[in-house]
Design a protein around this motif. Structure first.
Motif, PDB file in Angstrom:
ATOM      1  N   ILE A  52      -7.486  -1.999   2.791  1.00  0.00           N
ATOM      2  CA  ILE A  52      -7.081  -0.734   2.162  1.00  0.00           C
ATOM      3  C   ILE A  52      -7.665   0.447   2.929  1.00  0.00           C
ATOM      4  N   ALA A  78      -3.392   0.476  -3.597  1.00  0.00           N
ATOM      5  CA  ALA A  78      -2.613  -0.741  -3.802  1.00  0.00           C
ATOM      6  C   ALA A  78      -3.067  -1.357  -5.115  1.00  0.00           C
ATOM      7  N   VAL A 112       0.830  -1.203   0.000  1.00  0.00           N
ATOM      8  CA  VAL A 112       0.000   0.000   0.000  1.00  0.00           C
ATOM      9  C   VAL A 112       0.866   1.255   0.000  1.00  0.00           C
TER      10      VAL A 112
END
Length: 158
Positions: free
Chosen positions: A65, A38, A29
């Motif tokens: 995320i 990502a 990420v």
């Protein structure tokens, strides 16, 4: 922090981003301004229907995320709610850009949004509410050996 920087994993064994978890997604990420992203390709480990990514794997990717927006908020938090809208089936071996950002926040809550897309196609969107917590929360519920390193990541200035 530089305008675009790789963010550290939540832990090496994290199911979403841990590089030492062979069964995880192993997301790498990055932060770019007020967003995190990502690039991920679901494979046979994430199989649902033949040739397609499992909705649970997609949901896990969304949760992870969105968890990286905590570096933007500079506070730890935990997921309260997570909603995923599956717009199109996600074929295996198709690169997906996962992006997340903080929509708005209050004293205690972060409202976070995410999207999974490739080219001009949006495969899924997600929203979540995360509750800001402090170290006491993790001392009550988590593995104490990882807490100090985890919290140090939120105060980094590089």
């Amino acid at each position: 922090m530089t305008p675009e920087a790789r963010l550290p994993a939540h832990s090496s064994q994290c199911m979403g981003c841990g590089s030492s978890n062979p069964h995880g997604l192993q997301l790498e990420v990055y932060r770019s301004g007020e967003r995190v992203y990502a690039d991920h390709t679901f494979d046979e480990r994430h199989l649902g229907a033949p040739g397609l990514a499992h909705g649970g794997a997609i949901s896990a990717a969304c949760d992870d995320i969105m968890g990286f927006t905590l570096w933007i908020a500079r506070t730890p938090a935990v997921t309260r709610t997570l909603t995923v809208e599956y717009r199109q089936p996600v074929p295996l071996h198709t690169p997906i850009r996962l992006s997340a950002w903080i929509d708005h926040e209050s004293d205690r809550l972060l409202h976070i949004a995410a999207v999974g897309s490739f080219d001009d196609r949006t495969y899924f969107t997600s929203s979540g509410v995360f509750v800001k917590v402090d170290v006491a929360h993790f001392r009550r519920y988590a593995d104490l050996s990882t807490i100090d390193d985890f919290f140090a990541n939120f105060t980094r200035t590089d």
